[in-house]
Design a protein around this motif. Structure first.
Motif, PDB file in Angstrom:
ATOM      1  N   ILE A  62      15.640  14.308   3.006  1.00  0.00           N
ATOM      2  CA  ILE A  62      14.957  13.719   4.153  1.00  0.00           C
ATOM      3  C   ILE A  62      14.368  14.855   4.979  1.00  0.00           C
ATOM      4  N   MET A  63      13.061  14.785   5.232  1.00  0.00           N
ATOM      5  CA  MET A  63      12.387  15.811   6.036  1.00  0.00           C
ATOM      6  C   MET A  63      12.512  15.519   7.522  1.00  0.00           C
ATOM      7  N   ARG A  64      12.326  14.240   7.892  1.00  0.00           N
ATOM      8  CA  ARG A  64      12.372  13.915   9.321  1.00  0.00           C
ATOM      9  C   ARG A  64      12.602  12.424   9.521  1.00  0.00           C
ATOM     10  N   TYR A  71      14.240  -0.450  17.551  1.00  0.00           N
ATOM     11  CA  TYR A  71      14.793  -1.317  16.517  1.00  0.00           C
ATOM     12  C   TYR A  71      14.790  -0.724  15.118  1.00  0.00           C
ATOM     13  N   ALA A  72      14.202   0.474  14.944  1.00  0.00           N
ATOM     14  CA  ALA A  72      14.056   0.988  13.577  1.00  0.00           C
ATOM     15  C   ALA A  72      13.773   2.484  13.582  1.00  0.00           C
ATOM     16  N   VAL A  73      13.757   3.036  12.366  1.00  0.00           N
ATOM     17  CA  VAL A  73      13.407   4.438  12.159  1.00  0.00           C
ATOM     18  C   VAL A  73      12.557   4.530  10.895  1.00  0.00           C
ATOM     19  N   ARG A  74      11.547   5.391  10.949  1.00  0.00           N
ATOM     20  CA  ARG A  74      10.759   5.701   9.753  1.00  0.00           C
ATOM     21  C   ARG A  74      11.363   6.974   9.173  1.00  0.00           C
ATOM     22  N   ILE A  75      11.616   6.961   7.882  1.00  0.00           N
ATOM     23  CA  ILE A  75      12.204   8.117   7.216  1.00  0.00           C
ATOM     24  C   ILE A  75      11.144   8.767   6.335  1.00  0.00           C
ATOM     25  N   ALA A  76      10.945  10.064   6.546  1.00  0.00           N
ATOM     26  CA  ALA A  76      10.008  10.827   5.717  1.00  0.00           C
ATOM     27  C   ALA A  76      10.826  11.661   4.729  1.00  0.00           C
ATOM     28  N   ASP A  79       9.756  13.891  -1.085  1.00  0.00           N
ATOM     29  CA  ASP A  79       8.848  13.537  -2.184  1.00  0.00           C
ATOM     30  C   ASP A  79       7.567  12.910  -1.621  1.00  0.00           C
ATOM     31  N   LEU A  80       7.421  13.009  -0.293  1.00  0.00           N
ATOM     32  CA  LEU A  80       6.264  12.570   0.485  1.00  0.00           C
ATOM     33  C   LEU A  80       6.195  11.065   0.714  1.00  0.00           C
ATOM     34  N   HIS A  81       7.235  10.342   0.357  1.00  0.00           N
ATOM     35  CA  HIS A  81       7.294   8.917   0.688  1.00  0.00           C
ATOM     36  C   HIS A  81       7.681   8.800   2.160  1.00  0.00           C
ATOM     37  N   ASP A  82       6.883   8.074   2.929  1.00  0.00           N
ATOM     38  CA  ASP A  82       7.195   7.926   4.362  1.00  0.00           C
ATOM     39  C   ASP A  82       6.725   6.590   4.927  1.00  0.00           C
ATOM     40  N   SER A  83       6.521   5.609   4.077  1.00  0.00           N
ATOM     41  CA  SER A  83       5.961   4.344   4.560  1.00  0.00           C
ATOM     42  C   SER A  83       7.008   3.264   4.829  1.00  0.00           C
ATOM     43  N   GLY A  84       8.284   3.580   4.643  1.00  0.00           N
ATOM     44  CA  GLY A  84       9.319   2.580   4.899  1.00  0.00           C
ATOM     45  C   GLY A  84       9.800   2.636   6.338  1.00  0.00           C
ATOM     46  N   ILE A  85       9.868   1.474   6.979  1.00  0.00           N
ATOM     47  CA  ILE A  85      10.427   1.371   8.321  1.00  0.00           C
ATOM     48  C   ILE A  85      11.771   0.662   8.190  1.00  0.00           C
ATOM     49  N   TYR A  86      12.831   1.399   8.457  1.00  0.00           N
ATOM     50  CA  TYR A  86      14.196   0.937   8.283  1.00  0.00           C
ATOM     51  C   TYR A  86      14.704   0.345   9.595  1.00  0.00           C
TER      52      TYR A  86
END
Length: 121
Positions: A62-64, A71-76, A79-86
């Motif tokens: 996890i980069m950041r 209500y949530a966090v975006r995880i970057a 592997d450059l995937h960063d479009s999920g909002i958890y």
């Protein structure tokens, strides 16, 4: 459910996100698990039965973390995937159901002849 996160702690070296909730639940969620279960459309698809099985992410980090409202966090991921909002609810579910979800993921990999290890080129 309306889970409330009281603490997020990224342990980069261990590749783990520790999450504590107001209900007393605490989970240590591996980066690989969070990556392959990303709530993004890229992984979950746009409807039932469209989930993509992501292989080769054993070493993902996890980069950041980026807050999304209260209500949530975006995880970057690295592997450059960063479009999920958890959402907090989603993180709580991932923690609560980790043994079952992880077993299903490993079974899906095996059924497709895929591995958690990155492909060597």
């Amino acid at each position: 459910m309306s889970a409330v996160v009281t603490e997020l702690r990224l342990k980069r070296a261990e590749r783990v996100l520790e999450v504590a909730f107001a209900d007393g639940a605490r989970f240590a969620l591996p980066a690989e698990y969070l990556r392959v279960e990303s709530p993004s459309a890229e992984v979950q698809g746009h409807g039932p039965g469209q989930k993509v099985i992501i292989a080769g992410r054993r070493q993902v980090g996890i980069m950041r973390l980026e807050p999304v409202g209260h209500y949530a966090v975006r995880i970057a991921f690295d592997d450059l995937h960063d479009s999920g909002i958890y959402s907090w609810d989603y993180l709580h579910r991932l923690g609560s159901e980790q043994p079952r979800i992880w077993a299903e993921y490993e079974a899906a990999l095996a059924a497709r002849g895929l591995s958690r290890d990155p492909v060597r080129r």
